[in-house]
Design an enzyme around this catalytic site. Structure first.
Site, PDB file in Angstrom:
ATOM      1  N   ALA A   1      29.046  22.074  15.647  1.00  0.00           N
ATOM      2  CA  ALA A   1      30.264  21.580  15.003  1.00  0.00           C
ATOM      3  C   ALA A   1      31.448  21.583  15.964  1.00  0.00           C
ATOM      4  CB  ALA A   1      30.596  22.436  13.778  1.00  0.00           C
ATOM      5  N   GLU A   2      31.498  22.574  16.842  1.00  0.00           N
ATOM      6  CA  GLU A   2      32.643  22.717  17.741  1.00  0.00           C
ATOM      7  C   GLU A   2      32.578  21.787  18.947  1.00  0.00           C
ATOM      8  OE1 GLU A   2      35.392  24.411  17.565  1.00  0.00           O
ATOM      9  OE2 GLU A   2      35.069  25.734  15.863  1.00  0.00           O
ATOM     10  N   SER A   3      31.419  21.708  19.603  1.00  0.00           N
ATOM     11  CA  SER A   3      31.363  20.997  20.883  1.00  0.00           C
ATOM     12  C   SER A   3      30.172  20.074  21.049  1.00  0.00           C
ATOM     13  CB  SER A   3      31.333  22.017  22.025  1.00  0.00           C
ATOM     14  OG  SER A   3      30.093  22.727  22.024  1.00  0.00           O
TER      15      SER A   3
ATOM     16  N   TYR B   1      35.478  21.151   8.019  1.00  0.00           N
ATOM     17  CA  TYR B   1      34.764  21.964   9.001  1.00  0.00           C
ATOM     18  C   TYR B   1      33.806  22.934   8.311  1.00  0.00           C
ATOM     19  CZ  TYR B   1      34.112  25.360  12.800  1.00  0.00           C
ATOM     20  OH  TYR B   1      33.577  26.215  13.741  1.00  0.00           O
TER      21      TYR B   1
END
Length: 226
Positions: free
Chosen positions: A111-113, A199
């Protein structure tokens, strides 16, 4: 009978749309070019967050010229599944040290990168788990660009959040995105921020998928889930 063929009409329509879009960009005088997770190039007049990686921004009066310019970063050719394999050992090490679920760590990283260790957000967050400089210092990460350090620090932060919110996973994930201050400000609930709410949903979707993904099954994953 009209002298325009259907092909001519489509071309005219597309030209009109390009003129409208170009006019909108000219009015704002700023254009952005991004790489998407699948390696495609995205052109926009707005700032986009991860997983889109900004490779160029500039003032332009001719959007077509801008779209034809070369990019300054290589498009990602590997799928997320292939990139994930490169960091299984880093996640396993974090799982063993901090006794946290590998499926959750992988969900946060994706999800982040999207498993891009070189990712840098416009907010200053760095690396696989997008550590802010303050968070990195708080958990003794001296080099956030180092995948092993980054994952170790991110996993420790997650463990801290789970303890702080008494194993309420949704609050821990929300705090990872927005910070403990934001979650506490709204009475220990998910803050009413669109980004944070999206998110949390995305991380939970990835987490549920990861729990049943054979590719993520390792000794450390089995231990963490007992």
């Amino acid at each position: 009978m009209s002298r325009f063929t259907s092909r001519d009409q489509r071309h005219a329509c597309l030209t009109s749309l390009m003129l409208v879009f170009t006019t909108q960009l000219d009015a704002k005088s700023l254009a952005y070019k991004y790489h998407a997770p699948d390696g495609s190039v995205i052109l926009s007049d707005s700032l986009l967050g991860l997983p889109f990686v900004l490779v160029e921004q500039n003032l332009h009066t001719n959007y077509a010229d801008f779209s034809m310019k070369g990019t300054v970063a290589k498009p990602m050719k590997e799928s997320i599944a292939l990139r994930r394999v490169n960091f299984l050992s880093a996640v396993d090490a974090a799982v063993k040290k901090h006794e946290i679920d590998a499926a959750l760590i992988h969900a946060i990283i994706e999800a982040e990168s999207a498993y891009q260790p070189e990712a840098v957000a416009r907010t200053g967050a760095i690396g696989l788990m997008q550590l802010m400089p303050g968070t990195a210092a708080r958990f003794n990460v001296s080099d956030s660009n180092n995948p092993i350090q980054n994952v170790m620090g991110g996993a420790e932060y997650l463990k801290y959040l789970l303890g702080y919110y008494k194993n309420n996973l949704k609050l821990a994930v929300a705090a990872y995105n927005a910070g403990e201050g934001a979650v506490d400000k709204y009475g220990k609930t998910i803050p009413p921020y669109r980004e944070t709410q999206k998110y949390v949903k995305r991380v939970f979707s990835l987490y549920r998928r990861n729990l049943t993904a054979k590719s993520l099954t390792s000794n450390s994953l089995k231990i963490s889930m007992n």
